[in-house]
Design a protein around this motif. Structure first.
Motif, PDB file in Angstrom:
ATOM      1  N   ILE A  88      72.347   8.153 -69.528  1.00 27.31           N
ATOM      2  CA  ILE A  88      71.643   9.383 -69.905  1.00 27.31           C
ATOM      3  C   ILE A  88      72.425  10.153 -70.960  1.00 27.31           C
ATOM      4  N   LEU A  89      73.723  10.327 -70.754  1.00 24.75           N
ATOM      5  CA  LEU A  89      74.516  11.088 -71.721  1.00 24.75           C
ATOM      6  C   LEU A  89      74.538  10.403 -73.084  1.00 24.75           C
ATOM      7  N   GLY A  90      74.634   9.071 -73.089  1.00 26.20           N
ATOM      8  CA  GLY A  90      74.617   8.362 -74.364  1.00 26.20           C
ATOM      9  C   GLY A  90      73.312   8.547 -75.099  1.00 26.20           C
ATOM     10  N   ASP A  91      72.204   8.466 -74.365  1.00 33.02           N
ATOM     11  CA  ASP A  91      70.884   8.653 -74.981  1.00 33.02           C
ATOM     12  C   ASP A  91      70.709  10.074 -75.491  1.00 33.02           C
ATOM     13  N   VAL A  92      71.156  11.052 -74.718  1.00 31.61           N
ATOM     14  CA  VAL A  92      71.027  12.453 -75.137  1.00 31.61           C
ATOM     15  C   VAL A  92      71.847  12.719 -76.395  1.00 31.61           C
ATOM     16  N   MET A  93      73.052  12.140 -76.458  1.00 31.09           N
ATOM     17  CA  MET A  93      73.871  12.336 -77.652  1.00 31.09           C
ATOM     18  C   MET A  93      73.146  11.824 -78.891  1.00 31.09           C
ATOM     19  N   ALA A 105      78.416   8.578 -74.745  1.00 30.91           N
ATOM     20  CA  ALA A 105      78.574   9.354 -73.514  1.00 30.91           C
ATOM     21  C   ALA A 105      79.905  10.096 -73.514  1.00 30.91           C
ATOM     22  N   ARG A 106      80.952   9.431 -74.018  1.00 34.07           N
ATOM     23  CA  ARG A 106      82.263  10.078 -74.082  1.00 34.07           C
ATOM     24  C   ARG A 106      82.221  11.311 -74.979  1.00 34.07           C
ATOM     25  N   ILE A 107      81.563  11.175 -76.139  1.00 32.17           N
ATOM     26  CA  ILE A 107      81.448  12.312 -77.047  1.00 32.17           C
ATOM     27  C   ILE A 107      80.632  13.423 -76.391  1.00 32.17           C
ATOM     28  N   ALA A 108      79.549  13.056 -75.704  1.00 33.06           N
ATOM     29  CA  ALA A 108      78.709  14.054 -75.038  1.00 33.06           C
ATOM     30  C   ALA A 108      79.511  14.850 -74.009  1.00 33.06           C
ATOM     31  N   ARG A 109      80.358  14.164 -73.252  1.00 34.65           N
ATOM     32  CA  ARG A 109      81.202  14.871 -72.285  1.00 34.65           C
ATOM     33  C   ARG A 109      82.209  15.768 -72.989  1.00 34.65           C
ATOM     34  N   THR A 110      82.787  15.263 -74.074  1.00 36.10           N
ATOM     35  CA  THR A 110      83.797  16.028 -74.808  1.00 36.10           C
ATOM     36  C   THR A 110      83.244  17.347 -75.321  1.00 36.10           C
ATOM     37  N   ILE A 111      82.005  17.330 -75.797  1.00 35.83           N
ATOM     38  CA  ILE A 111      81.422  18.558 -76.346  1.00 35.83           C
ATOM     39  C   ILE A 111      80.773  19.427 -75.265  1.00 35.83           C
ATOM     40  N   GLY A 112      80.773  18.965 -74.016  1.00 38.60           N
ATOM     41  CA  GLY A 112      80.264  19.784 -72.925  1.00 38.60           C
ATOM     42  C   GLY A 112      78.777  19.712 -72.688  1.00 38.60           C
ATOM     43  N   ALA A 113      78.177  18.538 -72.913  1.00 36.19           N
ATOM     44  CA  ALA A 113      76.729  18.402 -72.775  1.00 36.19           C
ATOM     45  C   ALA A 113      76.196  18.434 -71.337  1.00 36.19           C
ATOM     46  N   PRO A 114      76.896  17.867 -70.342  1.00 35.70           N
ATOM     47  CA  PRO A 114      76.295  17.699 -69.017  1.00 35.70           C
ATOM     48  C   PRO A 114      75.602  18.925 -68.421  1.00 35.70           C
ATOM     49  N   PRO A 115      76.179  20.138 -68.482  1.00 33.63           N
ATOM     50  CA  PRO A 115      75.504  21.279 -67.846  1.00 33.63           C
ATOM     51  C   PRO A 115      74.176  21.656 -68.510  1.00 33.63           C
ATOM     52  N   HIS A 116      73.944  21.187 -69.724  1.00 32.38           N
ATOM     53  CA  HIS A 116      72.756  21.591 -70.472  1.00 32.38           C
ATOM     54  C   HIS A 116      71.626  20.573 -70.423  1.00 32.38           C
ATOM     55  N   LEU A 117      71.826  19.451 -69.737  1.00 36.28           N
ATOM     56  CA  LEU A 117      70.771  18.450 -69.626  1.00 36.28           C
ATOM     57  C   LEU A 117      69.632  18.988 -68.759  1.00 36.28           C
ATOM     58  N   LEU A 118      68.413  18.690 -69.169  1.00 34.00           N
ATOM     59  CA  LEU A 118      67.235  19.073 -68.403  1.00 34.00           C
ATOM     60  C   LEU A 118      66.810  17.886 -67.558  1.00 34.00           C
ATOM     61  N   LEU A 119      67.161  17.945 -66.278  1.00 34.61           N
ATOM     62  CA  LEU A 119      66.918  16.840 -65.355  1.00 34.61           C
ATOM     63  C   LEU A 119      66.090  17.331 -64.175  1.00 34.61           C
ATOM     64  N   GLY A 120      65.217  16.466 -63.676  1.00 33.41           N
ATOM     65  CA  GLY A 120      64.526  16.770 -62.442  1.00 33.41           C
ATOM     66  C   GLY A 120      65.523  16.825 -61.299  1.00 33.41           C
ATOM     67  N   LYS A 121      65.155  17.474 -60.201  1.00 34.82           N
ATOM     68  CA  LYS A 121      66.081  17.674 -59.091  1.00 34.82           C
ATOM     69  C   LYS A 121      66.638  16.356 -58.562  1.00 34.82           C
ATOM     70  N   TRP A 128      83.249  12.475 -84.131  1.00 27.60           N
ATOM     71  CA  TRP A 128      83.812  11.136 -83.908  1.00 27.60           C
ATOM     72  C   TRP A 128      85.196  10.963 -84.527  1.00 27.60           C
ATOM     73  N   ALA A 129      85.801  12.033 -85.024  1.00 28.28           N
ATOM     74  CA  ALA A 129      87.063  11.905 -85.765  1.00 28.28           C
ATOM     75  C   ALA A 129      88.167  11.272 -84.926  1.00 28.28           C
ATOM     76  N   ASP A 130      88.363  11.754 -83.713  1.00 29.55           N
ATOM     77  CA  ASP A 130      89.430  11.208 -82.877  1.00 29.55           C
ATOM     78  C   ASP A 130      89.173   9.743 -82.537  1.00 29.55           C
ATOM     79  N   ALA A 131      87.928   9.426 -82.219  1.00 30.74           N
ATOM     80  CA  ALA A 131      87.585   8.040 -81.874  1.00 30.74           C
ATOM     81  C   ALA A 131      87.797   7.121 -83.065  1.00 30.74           C
ATOM     82  N   ALA A 132      87.434   7.573 -84.254  1.00 33.49           N
ATOM     83  CA  ALA A 132      87.571   6.746 -85.449  1.00 33.49           C
ATOM     84  C   ALA A 132      89.032   6.473 -85.787  1.00 33.49           C
ATOM     85  N   GLN A 133      89.905   7.405 -85.430  1.00 29.14           N
ATOM     86  CA  GLN A 133      91.328   7.233 -85.709  1.00 29.14           C
ATOM     87  C   GLN A 133      92.046   6.480 -84.593  1.00 29.14           C
TER      88      GLN A 133
END
Length: 231
Positions: free
Chosen positions: A121-126, A92-108, A150-155
């Protein structure tokens, strides 16, 4: 992103396509990427769950191979690092970092309930996106992408320090206290965005509550808070 209709999503939104390409994903069959971004609340013929199943295994192998090749340590130490780097919270952290949230297809309703910022949800989408990357671009491209994202997380320190629950268990034993007890004291929110409140207590010492998006994360947060207060 909230499409005007629910159902079969076979064409990828242009903004999502541009974002995926800029992030490093190789786009060929658009419907696969739309599937990776689609939550079950959309009522589509297919959502991200099958790709998430695949991506979870692909990510695990990518990170395990990476750790084996680049880091010293025992099997237990490598396993601890692996678990931290492939956790839902990390994905989920990586998904937020790359800017995923606005592109998720979610019901209202799912979007109104905060689904675009849900760790679950973000973890599953990633993971679903990594599954799509593997299917369309193969192992080498996926491994390269994972190592980049994952480079920053791995370090960093994720998985290097002792897990809060393990630390609390050892603290209790070392201080001749009873084993910590965890209990769920509250559960709220819809199924796809539940919040759990867990209480951890040690007899004759005290108790602390913590809330998170999963029972496991709430237990971890409670153990960490307990050690900060009483340890």
């Amino acid at each position: 992103m909230e499409p005007d209709r629910e159902g079969d999503l076979s064409v990828l939104d242009p903004a999502a396509r541009a974002w995926l390409k800029a992030t490093g994903f190789g786009i060929m069959e658009e419907s696969l990427w739309a599937e990776a971004l689609t939550h079950g609340s959309m009522g589509a013929a297919r959502d991200y769950q099958r790709l998430e199943f695949l991506g979870d295994r692909v990510l695990g192998l990518c990170v395990a191979e990476w750790l084996h090749a680049t880091q010293a340590g025992s099997e237990g130490q490598l396993a601890q690092r692996l678990n931290a780097l492939v956790s839902r919270q990390m994905c989920a952290r990586i998904a937020r970092t790359i800017g995923a949230p606005p592109h998720l297809l979610l019901g209202k309703q799912a979007r109104d309930d905060g689904g675009a910022d849900s760790d679950n949800i973000l973890g599953d989408v990633m993971e679903a996106l990594l599954g799509a990357q593997f299917l369309q671009n193969g192992w080498e491209a996926t491994r390269t992408l994972v190592r980049g994202l994952w480079a920053d997380a791995a370090q960093g320190q994720d998985g290097r320090a002792k897990h809060p629950k393990s630390a609390l268990q050892e603290w209790a034993a070392g201080n001749r206290r009873r084993t910590p007890i965890y209990e769920v004291v509250d559960r709220s929110g819809p199924d796809h965005a539940q919040r759990f409140t867990v209480r951890v207590s040690v007899h004759n010492v005290g108790q602390v509550d913590a809330t998170a998006n999963s029972k496991q994360e709430a237990e971890t947060a409670a153990a960490r808070a307990f050690m900060e207060q009483f340890g």
